[in-house]
Scaffold this motif. Structure first.
Motif, mmCIF file in Angstrom:
data_model
loop_
_atom_site.group_PDB
_atom_site.id
_atom_site.type_symbol
_atom_site.label_atom_id
_atom_site.label_comp_id
_atom_site.label_asym_id
_atom_site.label_seq_id
_atom_site.Cartn_x
_atom_site.Cartn_y
_atom_site.Cartn_z
ATOM 1 N N MET A 1 1.084 -1.186 0.269
ATOM 2 C CA MET A 1 -0.042 -0.090 0.235
ATOM 3 C C MET A 1 1.271 1.180 -0.537
ATOM 4 N N LEU A 2 2.152 1.374 0.586
ATOM 5 C CA LEU A 2 2.776 2.499 0.814
ATOM 6 C C LEU A 2 3.364 2.945 -0.620
ATOM 7 N N ARG A 3 3.331 1.972 -1.314
ATOM 8 C CA ARG A 3 3.863 2.072 -2.985
ATOM 9 C C ARG A 3 2.916 3.348 -4.156
ATOM 10 N N ILE A 4 1.541 2.486 -3.698
ATOM 11 C CA ILE A 4 0.918 3.204 -4.393
ATOM 12 C C ILE A 4 0.754 5.089 -3.988
ATOM 13 N N ALA A 5 0.720 5.237 -5.291
ATOM 14 C CA ALA A 5 0.481 6.544 -5.844
ATOM 15 C C ALA A 5 -0.756 7.155 -5.732
ATOM 16 N N ARG A 6 -1.018 8.421 -4.936
ATOM 17 C CA ARG A 6 -2.444 9.171 -4.520
ATOM 18 C C ARG A 6 -2.378 9.809 -5.382
ATOM 19 N N VAL A 7 -3.692 10.106 -6.445
ATOM 20 C CA VAL A 7 -3.667 11.678 -7.250
ATOM 21 C C VAL A 7 -4.925 12.210 -6.504
ATOM 22 N N SER A 8 -4.536 13.354 -6.843
ATOM 23 C CA SER A 8 -5.496 14.995 -6.169
ATOM 24 C C SER A 8 -5.783 15.388 -6.751
ATOM 25 N N ALA A 9 -6.324 16.720 -6.770
ATOM 26 C CA ALA A 9 -6.769 17.738 -6.689
ATOM 27 C C ALA A 9 -6.176 19.123 -8.733
ATOM 28 N N PRO A 10 -6.872 17.457 -8.410
ATOM 29 C CA PRO A 10 -7.363 17.401 -9.980
ATOM 30 C C PRO A 10 -7.812 19.617 -10.874
ATOM 31 N N ARG A 11 -6.886 19.825 -11.819
ATOM 32 C CA ARG A 11 -6.932 21.326 -12.436
ATOM 33 C C ARG A 11 -7.645 21.716 -13.494
ATOM 34 N N ILE A 12 -8.292 21.729 -14.418
ATOM 35 C CA ILE A 12 -8.409 21.822 -15.964
ATOM 36 C C ILE A 12 -8.120 22.955 -16.185
ATOM 37 N N SER A 13 -6.580 23.110 -17.086
ATOM 38 C CA SER A 13 -6.678 24.523 -17.886
ATOM 39 C C SER A 13 -8.100 25.290 -18.515
ATOM 40 N N PRO A 14 -7.913 26.642 -17.792
ATOM 41 C CA PRO A 14 -8.986 27.526 -18.988
ATOM 42 C C PRO A 14 -9.733 27.433 -20.402
ATOM 43 N N ASP A 15 -8.902 26.568 -21.166
ATOM 44 C CA ASP A 15 -9.009 26.596 -22.509
ATOM 45 C C ASP A 15 -10.066 24.852 -22.255
ATOM 46 N N GLY A 16 -9.767 23.494 -21.877
ATOM 47 C CA GLY A 16 -10.487 22.644 -21.154
ATOM 48 C C GLY A 16 -10.462 21.785 -22.023
ATOM 49 N N ALA A 17 -8.854 21.537 -22.703
ATOM 50 C CA ALA A 17 -8.186 20.836 -23.379
ATOM 51 C C ALA A 17 -7.224 19.775 -22.336
ATOM 52 N N ARG A 18 -6.513 20.348 -21.011
ATOM 53 C CA ARG A 18 -5.671 19.698 -20.058
ATOM 54 C C ARG A 18 -6.081 19.977 -18.506
ATOM 55 N N VAL A 19 -5.953 18.613 -18.412
ATOM 56 C CA VAL A 19 -5.359 18.754 -16.728
ATOM 57 C C VAL A 19 -4.115 18.585 -16.074
ATOM 58 N N ALA A 20 -4.054 19.559 -14.778
ATOM 59 C CA ALA A 20 -3.030 19.189 -14.087
ATOM 60 C C ALA A 20 -3.549 18.934 -12.736
ATOM 61 N N TYR A 21 -2.958 17.558 -11.972
ATOM 62 C CA TYR A 21 -3.134 17.233 -10.909
ATOM 63 C C TYR A 21 -1.603 16.811 -9.888
ATOM 64 N N LEU A 22 -2.487 16.511 -8.817
ATOM 65 C CA LEU A 22 -1.263 16.483 -8.255
ATOM 66 C C LEU A 22 -1.405 14.844 -7.835
ATOM 67 N N VAL A 23 0.533 14.442 -8.026
ATOM 68 C CA VAL A 23 0.577 13.039 -7.420
ATOM 69 C C VAL A 23 1.757 12.732 -6.390
ATOM 70 N N SER A 24 1.066 12.421 -5.131
ATOM 71 C CA SER A 24 1.647 12.117 -3.882
ATOM 72 C C SER A 24 2.266 10.830 -3.722
ATOM 73 N N SER A 25 3.530 10.149 -2.984
ATOM 74 C CA SER A 25 4.530 8.810 -2.962
ATOM 75 C C SER A 25 5.389 9.225 -1.617
ATOM 76 N N VAL A 26 4.802 7.947 -0.814
ATOM 77 C CA VAL A 26 5.594 7.801 0.296
ATOM 78 C C VAL A 26 7.113 8.242 0.032
ATOM 79 N N THR A 27 7.840 8.838 0.126
ATOM 80 C CA THR A 27 9.480 8.859 0.189
ATOM 81 C C THR A 27 9.805 7.781 1.586
ATOM 82 N N THR A 28 11.088 7.042 1.029
ATOM 83 C CA THR A 28 11.539 5.834 1.718
ATOM 84 C C THR A 28 13.372 6.702 1.495
ATOM 85 N N GLY A 29 13.701 5.693 3.054
ATOM 86 C CA GLY A 29 14.867 5.829 2.929
ATOM 87 C C GLY A 29 16.522 5.257 2.389
ATOM 88 N N LYS A 30 16.970 4.704 2.679
ATOM 89 C CA LYS A 30 18.191 4.199 1.734
ATOM 90 C C LYS A 30 17.617 2.782 1.927
#
Length: 253
Positions: A1-30
């Protein structure tokens, strides 16, 4: 489950052609230990809308890189710029600031340098000004006490109040728009950019969340008034597309 990235906060561009979104993942040590760092690094990706449903997720393009997490992505009104918040400044004094990135790609650059960091922001309708929600910077006396290690924290005292600031993108000049012993949130420009609605609270404490008041501010004159004269809590003001009507939520007790 820790390896699964989470997608959130989609933002559609003003022309409606593209969407920007945030991908979050857990960072691990060495050694793969997530607890070594224990935070999620957010990266912005950009994808085209209206394509084939069979397109894979790999068709999305990653826009931000590095160890620092980014958040709060927004499009400029003309769709040419993708803005986001990320820590900026010297490592020991790094604070969240607004950064810009061309929507066609390239290197991001830091736009704001508000001393206390930026809590939130909104583009003005003409794209020339950023409306910042940010804490009032520390006074010279507070900075001296901090330097002298005389900065004990007293619970529910010396609270950090956030106010509204106008940041001129071209000149990097800022102007404080609200003043007083209260904290603000949920700021929104009117469609013509002449007025701003926001919600105030006496303090940022959770126990005072029922004491909210919705206001409208004249951006040029700096005068503000309550949207509704009532003793009940009001908040979440929203403009109609033509800017003639504002809607809000009211809690009647």
């Amino acid at each position: 489950m820790l390896r699964i990235a989470r997608v959130s906060a989609p933002r559609i561009s003003p022309d409606g052609a593209r969407v920007a979104y945030l991908v979050s993942s857990v960072t691990t040590g060495k050694d793969g230990d997530a607890a070594e760092k224990g935070w999620r690094a957010g990266k912005i990706r950009l994808s085209t809308l209206g394509g084939s449903r069979s397109r894979s997720a790999s068709a999305a393009r990653q826009f931000t890189r590095g160890e620092k997490s980014v958040s709060n992505a927004k499009w400029s009104p003309d769709g040419k710029i993708l803005a986001f918040t990320k820590e900026g400044g010297e490592e020991k004094d790094a604070k969240p600031q607004v950064w810009f990135l061309y929507a066609d790609g390239g290197e991001a650059w830091q736009v704001t340098k508000h001393k206390s960091g930026v809590g939130g922001y909104e583009f003005s309708p003409d794209g020339k000004t950023l409306l910042l929600t940010a804490a009032v910077p520390e006074t010279a006396d507070q900075e001296k006490r901090k330097k002298d290690k005389d900065d004990a924290v007293v619970v529910d005292h010396d609270l950090k109040m956030e106010h509204l600031w106008a940041w001129d993108i071209a000149t990097s000049e800022e102007k404080q728009l609200t003043h007083g012993e209260f904290t603000v949130s949920d700021a929104r420009w009117s469609p013509d950019g002449a007025r701003i609605t926001f919600t105030s609270n006496p303090t940022p404490l959770a126990d005072d969340s029922s004491l909210q008041t919705a206001w409208v501010l004249d951006a040029a004159a700096g005068k503000q008034r309550k949207l509704v004269e009532t003793k009940d809590a009001t908040h979440t003001a929203r403009w109609s597309p033509d800017g003639k009507i504002t809607r809000l939520l009211e809690h009647r007790g």
